[in-house]
Scaffold this motif. Structure first.
Motif, PDB file in Angstrom:
ATOM      1  N   PRO A  18      -6.368  -1.035  11.983  1.00 54.87           N
ATOM      2  CA  PRO A  18      -5.442  -2.036  11.443  1.00 54.87           C
ATOM      3  C   PRO A  18      -6.053  -3.439  11.452  1.00 54.87           C
ATOM      4  CG  PRO A  18      -4.831  -1.484  13.677  1.00 54.87           C
ATOM      5  CD  PRO A  18      -5.968  -0.571  13.327  1.00 54.87           C
ATOM      6  N   SER A  19      -5.611  -4.249  10.491  1.00 59.00           N
ATOM      7  CA  SER A  19      -5.953  -5.658  10.427  1.00 59.00           C
ATOM      8  C   SER A  19      -4.675  -6.455  10.211  1.00 59.00           C
ATOM      9  CB  SER A  19      -6.924  -5.946   9.277  1.00 59.00           C
ATOM     10  OG  SER A  19      -8.229  -5.499   9.568  1.00 59.00           O
ATOM     11  N   LEU A  20      -4.703  -7.707  10.638  1.00 56.77           N
ATOM     12  CA  LEU A  20      -3.571  -8.598  10.418  1.00 56.77           C
ATOM     13  C   LEU A  20      -3.982  -9.633   9.376  1.00 56.77           C
ATOM     14  CD1 LEU A  20      -0.671  -9.262  11.187  1.00 56.77           C
ATOM     15  CD2 LEU A  20      -1.547 -10.740  12.987  1.00 56.77           C
ATOM     16  N   ALA A 263       2.405 -13.028   7.314  1.00 55.48           N
ATOM     17  CA  ALA A 263       1.464 -12.172   8.037  1.00 55.48           C
ATOM     18  C   ALA A 263       1.823 -10.717   7.765  1.00 55.48           C
ATOM     19  CB  ALA A 263       1.510 -12.457   9.530  1.00 55.48           C
ATOM     20  N   VAL A 264       0.828  -9.930   7.382  1.00 59.23           N
ATOM     21  CA  VAL A 264       1.049  -8.541   6.982  1.00 59.23           C
ATOM     22  C   VAL A 264       0.009  -7.652   7.661  1.00 59.23           C
ATOM     23  CG1 VAL A 264       0.989  -6.920   5.028  1.00 59.23           C
ATOM     24  CG2 VAL A 264       2.073  -9.160   4.759  1.00 59.23           C
ATOM     25  N   LEU A 265       0.464  -6.519   8.142  1.00 66.41           N
ATOM     26  CA  LEU A 265      -0.436  -5.535   8.738  1.00 66.41           C
ATOM     27  C   LEU A 265      -0.999  -4.620   7.661  1.00 66.41           C
ATOM     28  CD1 LEU A 265       1.915  -4.730  11.698  1.00 66.41           C
ATOM     29  CD2 LEU A 265      -0.403  -5.604  12.004  1.00 66.41           C
ATOM     30  N   LEU A 266      -2.309  -4.464   7.657  1.00 66.06           N
ATOM     31  CA  LEU A 266      -2.961  -3.469   6.817  1.00 66.06           C
ATOM     32  C   LEU A 266      -3.240  -2.246   7.684  1.00 66.06           C
ATOM     33  CD1 LEU A 266      -5.756  -3.907   4.209  1.00 66.06           C
ATOM     34  CD2 LEU A 266      -6.075  -2.243   6.058  1.00 66.06           C
ATOM     35  N   THR A 267      -2.760  -1.103   7.245  1.00 63.89           N
ATOM     36  CA  THR A 267      -2.911   0.136   8.011  1.00 63.89           C
ATOM     37  C   THR A 267      -3.310   1.266   7.081  1.00 63.89           C
ATOM     38  OG1 THR A 267      -1.774   1.668   9.529  1.00 63.89           O
ATOM     39  CG2 THR A 267      -0.447   0.682   7.783  1.00 63.89           C
ATOM     40  N   ARG A 268      -3.868   2.329   7.637  1.00 68.22           N
ATOM     41  CA  ARG A 268      -4.250   3.505   6.847  1.00 68.22           C
ATOM     42  C   ARG A 268      -3.593   4.769   7.395  1.00 68.22           C
ATOM     43  NH1 ARG A 268      -9.121   0.410   6.461  1.00 68.22           N
ATOM     44  NH2 ARG A 268      -9.836   0.247   4.283  1.00 68.22           N
ATOM     45  N   ILE A 269      -3.388   5.715   6.477  1.00 63.62           N
ATOM     46  CA  ILE A 269      -2.924   7.029   6.911  1.00 63.62           C
ATOM     47  C   ILE A 269      -4.052   7.693   7.680  1.00 63.62           C
ATOM     48  CG2 ILE A 269      -2.103   9.291   6.163  1.00 63.62           C
ATOM     49  CD1 ILE A 269      -0.978   7.918   3.662  1.00 63.62           C
ATOM     50  N   LEU A 270      -3.766   8.010   8.918  1.00 65.79           N
ATOM     51  CA  LEU A 270      -4.779   8.606   9.798  1.00 65.79           C
ATOM     52  C   LEU A 270      -4.788  10.122   9.696  1.00 65.79           C
ATOM     53  CD1 LEU A 270      -6.832   8.016  12.121  1.00 65.79           C
ATOM     54  CD2 LEU A 270      -4.899   8.218  13.701  1.00 65.79           C
ATOM     55  N   PHE A 298       7.523  -1.208   5.947  1.00 66.53           N
ATOM     56  CA  PHE A 298       6.501  -0.972   4.939  1.00 66.53           C
ATOM     57  C   PHE A 298       6.867  -1.698   3.654  1.00 66.53           C
ATOM     58  CE2 PHE A 298       5.454   2.756   7.590  1.00 66.53           C
ATOM     59  CZ  PHE A 298       4.072   2.649   7.605  1.00 66.53           C
ATOM     60  N   LEU A 299       5.874  -2.322   3.046  1.00 66.23           N
ATOM     61  CA  LEU A 299       6.083  -3.008   1.781  1.00 66.23           C
ATOM     62  C   LEU A 299       5.864  -2.096   0.586  1.00 66.23           C
ATOM     63  CD1 LEU A 299       4.277  -6.342   2.696  1.00 66.23           C
ATOM     64  CD2 LEU A 299       6.725  -6.052   2.307  1.00 66.23           C
ATOM     65  N   ASP A 300       5.246  -0.951   0.816  1.00 63.33           N
ATOM     66  CA  ASP A 300       4.868  -0.068  -0.297  1.00 63.33           C
ATOM     67  C   ASP A 300       5.148   1.406   0.015  1.00 63.33           C
ATOM     68  OD1 ASP A 300       3.017   0.211   1.708  1.00 63.33           O
ATOM     69  OD2 ASP A 300       1.250  -0.101   0.453  1.00 63.33           O
ATOM     70  N   LEU A 301       6.096   1.665   0.909  1.00 62.73           N
ATOM     71  CA  LEU A 301       6.394   3.044   1.302  1.00 62.73           C
ATOM     72  C   LEU A 301       7.892   3.153   1.549  1.00 62.73           C
ATOM     73  CD1 LEU A 301       4.704   5.666   1.987  1.00 62.73           C
ATOM     74  CD2 LEU A 301       4.985   5.020   4.379  1.00 62.73           C
ATOM     75  N   GLU A 302       8.628   3.565   0.538  1.00 62.87           N
ATOM     76  CA  GLU A 302      10.079   3.651   0.668  1.00 62.87           C
ATOM     77  C   GLU A 302      10.491   4.951   1.365  1.00 62.87           C
ATOM     78  OE1 GLU A 302      11.746   3.208  -3.196  1.00 62.87           O
ATOM     79  OE2 GLU A 302      11.090   1.128  -3.426  1.00 62.87           O
ATOM     80  N   HIS A 303      11.661   4.924   1.957  1.00 63.27           N
ATOM     81  CA  HIS A 303      12.305   6.101   2.552  1.00 63.27           C
ATOM     82  C   HIS A 303      11.564   6.663   3.759  1.00 63.27           C
ATOM     83  CE1 HIS A 303      14.434   5.848  -1.185  1.00 63.27           C
ATOM     84  NE2 HIS A 303      13.402   6.235  -1.900  1.00 63.27           N
ATOM     85  N   TYR A 331       0.708  -1.389   3.588  1.00 62.19           N
ATOM     86  CA  TYR A 331       0.962  -2.726   4.093  1.00 62.19           C
ATOM     87  C   TYR A 331       2.349  -2.778   4.725  1.00 62.19           C
ATOM     88  CZ  TYR A 331      -2.882  -3.843   0.888  1.00 62.19           C
ATOM     89  OH  TYR A 331      -4.086  -3.877   0.228  1.00 62.19           O
ATOM     90  N   ALA A 332       2.466  -3.543   5.807  1.00 63.31           N
ATOM     91  CA  ALA A 332       3.745  -3.614   6.509  1.00 63.31           C
ATOM     92  C   ALA A 332       3.909  -4.967   7.195  1.00 63.31           C
ATOM     93  CB  ALA A 332       3.850  -2.500   7.548  1.00 63.31           C
ATOM     94  N   ILE A 333       5.150  -5.422   7.291  1.00 64.22           N
ATOM     95  CA  ILE A 333       5.479  -6.645   8.027  1.00 64.22           C
ATOM     96  C   ILE A 333       6.016  -6.254   9.401  1.00 64.22           C
ATOM     97  CG2 ILE A 333       6.911  -8.720   8.079  1.00 64.22           C
ATOM     98  CD1 ILE A 333       7.034  -8.599   5.050  1.00 64.22           C
TER      99      ILE A 333
END
Length: 370
Positions: A18-20, A263-270, A298-303, A331-333
């Motif tokens: 993750p990155s901020l 500020a937004v967290l960048l994360t990946r599906i592990l 999540f900003l790009d992952l609904e439900h 991405y997530a806040i």
């Protein structure tokens, strides 16, 4: 400012997760909004605990903000390195921190430092240290007006403590410090009424001090949730903090304040361990874990439904079986940005989808050099 996908990076191939990520344009919006709300930068004393970073301090100083508040000696040292003119350490300097505070004031003579006390023991300790070091210490009496975390009730004992400060040859009584972080009603009218009621006792204490022929005490009041209301008090400094980066916690509670998440967290599906389950590389070590789920939005992952978290992993239920694959970026806040920032050495600075810089989170530790 609210354009779709404002948070997305155009190239993520070399970005670790993750990155901020932080967005200076949005931070600047939040600075301008703070100033417009209070109308006078001389009554604005932002708290640096959220971001702990010199670049954001300098952005505020460029707009004329001269007074700052902090929670640790390391944060105060960061402010000293930025040549901030007026620095309040809003934690009683107990134990070795008392001597560290003296060293801090010596190391940065061009900055005015002050701190808080709420009891006679600390007044005595700091008074003795001031005398031994041939200095004067500027102090605020920390007032408990309902939060019951620190401070002294605004009653006769507070009057006596302030009088004691005023009469001490090595201490300077600056005023009253009032943090009302317990006032978080989501209805702004109710929150304002509660804020005003809680502040009445502070005003009575101020009047009692003036009746003793003591110079009228200055007042520092509030945090982010009550910032709009203390802005209206012409003789009061206000000290928001989360307003600079904002988060989904305050954003959901106080949407009327119009600050932008910056500020937004960048994360990946592990991993995709089983049907309907996604695991992200966003564990306790990467976001503030003290909040109940959901701890991010999540900003790009609904439900999605966050169901568990461990040191490196965040496990999410997801009902779309066509979700992209392991390694894909999302991405997530965060719900609580302040302790989330403290988990990162650097902030990854983004403008127009491009990484333009890396800002060091200098004061994430409890000790820098002092």
């Amino acid at each position: 400012m609210q354009k779709k996908n404002w948070y997305s990076l155009k190239n993520t191939q070399e970005v670790i997760s993750p990155s901020l990520l932080v967005y200076p344009d949005r931070i600047q919006h939040n600075i301008e909004l703070m100033i417009s709300m209070i109308g006078d930068v001389n009554r604005l004393r932002p708290h640096v605990k959220t971001y702990k970073n010199a670049n954001i301090i300098n952005m505020q100083m460029a707009r004329g903000i001269k007074k700052f508040k902090c929670a640790t000696i390391a944060e105060a040292e960061l402010l000293g390195n930025c040549n901030a003119p007026d620095i309040l350490l809003a934690m009683q300097p107990i134990g070795p921190n008392a001597q560290r505070y003296i060293e801090l004031t010596k190391q940065y003579p061009n900055s005015k430092f002050s701190t808080i006390v709420d009891n006679e023991t600390m007044v005595s300790i700091l008074g003795n240290l001031a005398e031994a070091n041939n200095v004067k210490i500027h102090l605020w009496v920390d007032i408990n007006n309902g939060m019951n975390r620190t401070g002294i009730a605004p009653d006769k004992k507070a009057l006596e403590l302030f009088t004691q400060l005023n009469n001490h040859p090595n201490l300077i009584a600056e005023g009253l410090h009032v943090y009302d972080g317990h006032l978080r009603n989501t209805d702004p009218k109710i929150r304002e009424a509660e804020c005003n009621t809680a502040f009445e006792e502070v005003e009575l204490l101020k009047k009692s001090i003036e009746d003793q022929d003591i110079p009228s005490p200055k007042i520092i009041a509030g945090g982010s949730p009550t910032f709009p209301f203390h802005c209206k008090r012409k003789n009061v400094e206000s000290s928001p903090g989360t307003t600079l980066l904002w988060d989904i916690g305050y954003g959901a509670q106080f949407p009327e304040m119009n600050f932008l998440p910056a500020a937004v967290l960048l994360t990946r599906i592990l991993s995709k361990p089983t049907t309907g389950i996604l695991c992200f590389d966003l564990g306790h070590k990467s976001i503030a874990p003290e909040m109940p789920f959901p701890r991010i939005e999540f900003l790009d992952l609904e439900h999605s439904n966050q169901i568990s978290q461990s040191e490196e992993h965040l496990v999410v239920e997801y009902d779309d079986l066509t979700i992209p694959e392991v390694g894909d970026v999302h991405y997530a806040i965060p719900k609580h940005i302040c302790p989330t920032v403290a988990k990162y050495d650097t902030l990854t600075v983004v403008k127009d989808g491009i990484i333009i810089d890396y800002w060091k989170v200098t004061a994430r530790t409890h000790k820098s050099t002092i």
